[in-house]
Design an enzyme around this catalytic site. Structure first.
Site, short mmCIF file in Angstrom:
data_model
loop_
_atom_site.label_atom_id
_atom_site.label_comp_id
_atom_site.label_asym_id
_atom_site.label_seq_id
_atom_site.Cartn_x
_atom_site.Cartn_y
_atom_site.Cartn_z
CD GLU A 188 -53.42 13.83 -37.08
OE1 GLU A 188 -54.30 14.04 -38.28
OE2 GLU A 188 -53.85 14.62 -35.36
CD GLU B 101 -52.89 13.78 -30.18
OE1 GLU B 101 -53.24 14.79 -30.27
OE2 GLU B 101 -52.02 12.94 -30.81
C1 IPT Z 1 -52.83 16.15 -32.60
C2 IPT Z 1 -52.09 15.59 -32.31
O1 IPT Z 1 -51.72 14.63 -33.10
C3 IPT Z 1 -51.35 16.28 -31.50
O2 IPT Z 1 -49.78 15.83 -32.00
C4 IPT Z 1 -51.16 17.48 -31.48
O3 IPT Z 1 -50.96 19.01 -32.03
C5 IPT Z 1 -52.24 18.12 -30.73
O4 IPT Z 1 -53.35 17.51 -31.49
C6 IPT Z 1 -52.59 19.01 -30.40
O5 IPT Z 1 -51.18 19.68 -29.66
S1 IPT Z 1 -53.58 17.09 -33.41
C7 IPT Z 1 -55.54 17.93 -33.67
C8 IPT Z 1 -55.60 18.42 -35.19
C9 IPT Z 1 -56.72 16.71 -33.54
#
Ligand code: IPT
Length: 966
Positions: free
Chosen positions: A414, A484
């Site tokens: 990010e 993710e």
């Molecule tokens: C994404 C992040 O990479 C991770 O660190 C964590 O924040 C997760 O989301 C949510 O728990 S960023 C999200 C705005 C897509």
């Protein structure tokens, strides 16, 4: 402008040694410097007064902190400040590289003597494995230098400064530094010296570094080995009969390393008077024809994102915790870890090497808070920051390059896009061309070897899988992963099975990493586990920090149990030919010889027979239909089902023989037809009550007053559930945040109007309209109570009126029973909770629990604990009981608080059991989805308001029946 103080300069370090490989296995003398350190906390960074570092400084009045540790998690009653949680926002003004005066500063002092036998001569280095956010270091009054980069290792040469006795090590740590701008990960801000500090002896001429290159050629079955070292040395691998000079390449027949078969060869490097143990894994990881391959085979990541976390010590984790994580991952069929969003404790990777996990090793880099500012001033796009970015890339790669488990380098998380990322990627490729490069945040994919995304909906993954996605041409040629997905916040995530099918369908879709491994709930004196806002933070993001597959104490949540089932490396399902079970080996590499198969035969959930099953040692990717034995006899009308299980045939390092890896159920006969109901006996109305068999209804409202001899309160249609985190949804998808929409509509405060209570010889018909205040929509409900004299039957018919704008949370009836009914037995799905899109792990059987045991302790309480496919349920206690049977099945939840109380609770201790057992008997539930960050509930799991009919049969369980549990 005056000179920037060191901690807000752009430079990453001053005075440190070049980064090098980390190893726990060398014969160099070492002195761990953990333990109690003298500690003084100041509210601001007064850079000028460094007198504490001078020899002879009297730290008599100082407090102590444990190192490794975070000072904010130590001390009494918050005397050292507290932890603070923000997801994206910087908790200080964004004015890089500056930080505010309010900058908690911890001065640390440690005195030490050299141990007896510390080698004379040679040099020594002082190593810091992790300090947040920066450190300035003095030894015996001489400043060694300073560094930033919290989750990175830093070393100083200290040989000349060491004394035999009474060395004084002084470390000044600021919570905020320019480095903080590069460390905006979604986690607690936790300053301190939180990883090991070690003094290491280095003989004269000891190697600066070494680099193990060990590749595997699957066409020849040979490995290439070359160990580079900056001083002359020898490399020995006895098992391979190798004894060669450092820097010399050899090719030998070997077995390859993989996450499934983590074959390591023990060896050693002797160079410059040091012996360094080597654990060599031969493997090649590369992109070929748009697919990510290891040793010639496509691999599929069944992964998790792992933050380093312990509920008491934060990111200071001990070796047992590291090992617990790896063992838990292996036991749950996880084969990959993304070290979100920084390099882990270095010993974690040793465990990944030996237990077998594919690792995406990520740089300590995130600048997410700049997104709020339209990415203005983003450090990754400002060349003044490039040296710091390159320092982070180098400290990642140099420390971890000798781990076979590390298969991809990730630049960070990010950070948007910018030239600095390109510079990092170029540096990494040049230094280590053997591993592909990962970064998610730049859709152009100009700097990477794999296309990576977070939280795309299923449909988009399918489109990408077909290589039909729009976007740069070269991107369509890359392998695709979800760095993710499936946001495991609270109840959920839903939709895992559907993602897995996509990964199995499209060659390009090579799996993903669930967000995330563990809830970061910190032990709290009042709340049990605290989350954002519980430690007095001004700015915070609430319980978004509790979004893991493990609860903070590392007990698996239902999400992990579900994930284990979804990603099991062997699929066991009904065969196409009757009397067979289909077994598919979904491993990337391993055959099935390590597993033992067995069958169990159940009749209405009771074990009738069991045995072993001969399954051929299928190789990876193969499928076979295996004949089942002749089915044992079952009692008339009983439901027969086979359960086939695959367990470890022998002890593995991470689980004993017999550990279940995979299972499947095969119905042995079509489900039995619903039983024919016997002739109804007429209801008897008397004294304001109407008896319908063992039930008594209120003559005015038609609501049950008694069922099976037990008093009933609060009966009614229930459509409410305490919204889950996924129901609450993420702010960026307002139209489908059903939690808030349900609440706005008033589904938690429905009103009831009894339209009719009609008594006939056949039974009692009760008509009720259930609707929210201020709306013209509603649900017309008809209850039909009948009895054969022994049992009471309830038929429910629901017709929506008006245009329902949202799906229903649930649809069923709720009733209050005496809390003395504490024992629960049911025949249906279990043992754990299940929802329409989180139901893979529920297996048909007979299960038992206490009421307390049915509750899933989400850190922020919310809807939980539903049991699926229940054919019947028995609640017993105090010598009495009630049996509920479905037609054919239902869902239930049973708890000592109402859905409204559950909704009002913010932490576990807020839920206090009352005198009523609230039983929800549901016909249907809305799915769970992953909308706390990702996509919502898939269309097939939405519970639309629609005409529905369902039924239950209630039977009194007399004292005898209640005792025997029959
Ligand atoms: C994404 C992040 O990479 C991770 O660190 C964590 O924040 C997760 O989301 C949510 O728990 S960023 C999200 C705005 C897509």
């Amino acid at each position: 402008m005056t000179d920037l103080p060191w901690y807000t300069s752009f430079a990453p370090e001053q005075g440190t040694l070049p980064p090098r490989s980390w190893t726990a296995d060398s014969d160099a003398a070492r002195l761990p410097l953990g333990g109690d350190w003298a500690f003084r906390l100041s509210p601001a960074a007064d850079a000028a007064d460094t007198s504490f570092a001078a020899p002879g400084f009297d730290a008599g009045g100082w407090r102590t902190v444990a190192v490794p540790g975070h000072w904010v998690l130590q001390g009494k009653d918050g005397e050292f400040g507290g932890p603070a949680y923000t997801n994206v926002l910087y908790p200080f003004p964004v004015d890089p590289p500056f930080v505010p005066d309010e900058n908690p500063t911890g001065d640390h002092l440690r005195r030490f003597d050299l141990p007896d036998g510390w080698p004379a001569g040679g040099g020594a280095v002082l190593r810091f494995d992790g300090v947040e956010s920066c450190a300035r270091v003095w030894l015996n009054g001489t400043e060694l230098g300073w560094f930033k980069g919290s989750r990175l290792a830093h070393e100083f040469a200290v040989g000349e400064l060491l004394r035999e006795r009474d060395n004084v090590l002084a470390v000044r740590v600021h919570q905020w530094s320019s480095g903080s701008y590069l460390e905006d990960q979604d986690q607690w801000w936790l300053p301190g010296i939180f990883r090991d500090v070690t003094l290491l002896h280095r003989p004269e001429g000891a190697p600066g570094d070494f680099f193990v290159h060990a590749s595997y050629d699957h066409r020849t079955g040979t490995g290439d080995l070359r160990v580079d070292c900056d001083v002359p040395g020898r490399v020995r691998v006895p098992e391979l009969g190798l004894d060669v000079a450092a820097g010399e390449s050899v090719t030998v027949p070997v077995e390859p390393w993989s996450a499934e078969v983590p074959r390591l060869y023990e060896g050693e490097l002797t160079a410059g008077g040091e012996r360094i143990g080597l654990r060599i894994g031969f493997r090649s990881v590369y992109v070929e024809d748009g697919v990510l391959k290891a040793n010639g085979r496509r691999i599929l990541f069944r992964g998790v994102n792992r933050h380093e976390f312990h509920p008491e010590t934060g990111r200071a984790v001990d070796l047992e915790t590291l090992r617990a994580d790896v063992e838990l991952m292996k036991r749950h069929n996880i084969n990959a870890v993304r070290t979100s969003h920084y390099p882990p404790h270095p010993a974690f990777l040793d465990l990944c090497d030996s237990y077998g996990l594919w690792v995406i090793d990520e740089g300590d880099l995130e600048t997410h808070g700049f997104e709020e500012l339209g990415w203005r001033g983003n450090p990754v796009d400002d060349e003044r920051w490039t040296p710091a970015l390159l320092d982070r890339a180098a400290r990642l790669v140099e420390r971890d390059k000798n781990h076979p488990s590390v298969v991809l380098w990730s630049l960070g998380n990010e950070c948007g896009s910018g030239a600095g990322l390109g510079a990092m990627a170029r540096w990494i490729r040049d230094r280590d061309p053997s591993r592909p490069v990962h970064y998610e945040g730049d859709r152009s994919c100009r700097d990477v070897d794999v296309y990576s995304r977070m939280y795309p909906p299923h449909a988009e993954v399918a489109e990408i899988g077909r290589r039909e996605d729009e976007g740069p041409e070269h991107r369509r040629a890359l392998p695709f992963i979800l760095c993710e997905y499936a946001h495991a916040m609270g109840n959920g995530p839903g939709g895992l099975s559907e993602y897995q099918r996509l990964f199995e369908t499209y060659e390009r879709c090579q799996g993903g990493f669930v967000w995330e491994w563990i809830d970061h709930g910190l032990v709290h004196p009042v709340h049990g586990y605290g989350y954002g806002g519980d430690f007095g933070e001004e700015l915070h993001d609430g319980n978004f920090v509790c979004d893991g597959l493990l609860f903070p104490d590392r007990t698996p949540s239902p999400g992990l149990v579900e994930y284990k089932k979804v990603i099991e490396p062997v699929r066991i399902e009904p065969g196409e030919r009757p009397g067979t079970v289909a077994v598919t080996n979904l491993h990337d590499v391993a055959d099935l010889s390590g597993l033992a198969f067995g069958w169990e035969f159940l009749a209405d959930g009771r074990l009738v027979g069991a045995g072993t099953l001969d399954v051929p040692p299928l190789s990876a990717g193969e499928r076979a239909e295996v004949p089942l034995p002749a089915a044992p006899e079952v009692p008339e009308g009983a439901e027969p089902v086979w359960t086939v299980r695959a367990v470890l045939a022998a002890d593995a390092p991470w689980a004993p023989a017999g550990h279940e890896v995979a299972w499947g159920q095969v119905p042995a006969a079509p489900a039995t037809a619903p039983s024919v109901r016997s002739v109804a006996v007429p209801p008897v109305a008397e004294g304001g009550r109407i008896a319908v068999g063992p039930a008594a209804l209120d003559a005015r409202t038609g609501a049950p007053l008694e069922l099976g001899g037990l008093p009933v309160t609060g009966f009614g249609l229930d459509v409410w559930r305490a919204p889950t985190d996924n129901d609450e949804g993420a702010p960026w998808q307002p139209d489908t945040r059903y939690g808030p929409l349900w609440r706005e509509l008033g589904l938690h405060r429905m009103r009831h109007r009894t339209d009719a209570v009609e008594v006939t010889d056949g039974g009692v018909t009760v008509r009720v309209r259930v609707a929210p205040a201020a709306r013209d929509i509603g649900l017309a409900v008809t209850y039909r109570w009948t009895s054969d004299g022994t049992v009471t039957h309830l038929g429910v018919d629901v017709r929506p009126e008006g245009a329902w704008p949202v799906p229903l949370p649930r649809l069923g009836v709720r009733l209050g029973l005496p809390a003395v009914l504490d024992r629960v037995e049911w025949y249906g799905g279990g043992p754990g909770e299940a929802y329409p899109d989180t139901r893979a792990a529920a297996r048909l059987g007979r299960w038992e629990s206490t009421v307390a045991g049915l509750q899933t302790p989400y850190v922020r309480p919310q809807e939980n604990g539903a049991r699926i496919d229940t054919r019947w349920l028995e609640l017993t206690g105090g010598g009495t009981g009630l049996r509920v049977a479905g037609d054919p099945s239902f869902w239930f939840t049973a708890r000592r608080w109402t859905g409204v109380e559950l909704d009002a609770a913010a932490h576990r201790p807020d839920l206090v059991p009352g005198d009523t057992l609230w039983l929800n008997l549901d016909h249907a539930l809305h799915g769970i989805g992953s909308q706390s960050c990702g996509p919502g509930v898939l269309p097939e799991y939405r519970l639309e308001a629609a005409p529905s009919a369902f039924a239950f049969t209630f039977t009194a369980l007399g004292a005898a029946a209640a005792e025997s549990g029959a």
